[in-house]
Design an enzyme around this catalytic site. Sequence first.
Site, short mmCIF file in Angstrom:
data_model
loop_
_atom_site.label_atom_id
_atom_site.label_comp_id
_atom_site.label_asym_id
_atom_site.label_seq_id
_atom_site.Cartn_x
_atom_site.Cartn_y
_atom_site.Cartn_z
N ASN A 82 -2.87 -2.31 -3.88
CA ASN A 82 -1.87 -2.32 -2.83
C ASN A 82 -1.81 -3.73 -2.28
O ASN A 82 -2.83 -4.43 -2.26
CB ASN A 82 -2.29 -1.32 -1.74
CG ASN A 82 -1.21 -1.08 -0.73
OD1 ASN A 82 -0.96 -1.91 0.13
ND2 ASN A 82 -0.57 0.07 -0.83
N CYS A 90 -10.06 2.60 -6.40
CA CYS A 90 -10.74 2.33 -7.67
C CYS A 90 -10.50 3.47 -8.67
O CYS A 90 -10.24 4.61 -8.28
CB CYS A 90 -12.24 2.19 -7.44
SG CYS A 90 -12.69 0.82 -6.36
N GLU A 92 -12.56 5.11 -10.55
CA GLU A 92 -13.51 6.22 -10.47
C GLU A 92 -13.09 7.21 -9.39
O GLU A 92 -13.19 8.43 -9.58
CB GLU A 92 -14.92 5.70 -10.14
CG GLU A 92 -15.47 4.75 -11.18
CD GLU A 92 -15.15 3.27 -10.91
OE1 GLU A 92 -15.94 2.43 -11.35
OE2 GLU A 92 -14.10 2.96 -10.28
#
Length: 188
Positions: A82, A90, A92
């Site tokens: 962003n 992230c 994950e």
Amino acid sequence: MSTAIPDPVATALVSSEQNGLVHGLSAAEFQILSLTCIEAKATAYCPYSLFRVGASLLINPNTATPSPTSTPAIITGANVENASYPVGTCAERVAMGTAVIQGHRIGSFKAIGVATDMDDFCSPCGMCRQYLREFCENEVPIFMFNKRGEYRVMTLGELLPMSFGPDKLPSREVLARGLEEEGKTKVA
């Protein structure tokens, strides 16, 4: 994500491990985990850092919805940046958030794959380690793939020693009883 014919490199890696397994994963599981996290990098939205990250979560077959194929169940994610840098997410956490809204919880995950375009191996950041800890046991292996597809593996417990997870919290009843007792002490 596409599924390829078994990779001879992945097969050789698996063959070199004990009992034909790579940290508890079969050759097929290892291949799909590595392939999907590497492919997920291509979906990253990273116009500011140009740092692509892909992640894949191998769902424990004991908790997965039965599938008409024998392909291991995988959930993927990629980093989403962003213009206001701290607002990015992230890979994950994107993958795990998707898994959670699909109903997966602690015990659902057999392994995690993370891939970057780096020469070296890149582990999940501290925030991701804590986020993964909410839904994964300390024994879950995390495979970190570099740009050549080589990997290093560590368990979540090795990446986040002495971790704080849901199992460390007292039950709500114990916490409520403690608050009641504290209130009585302050009144007296």
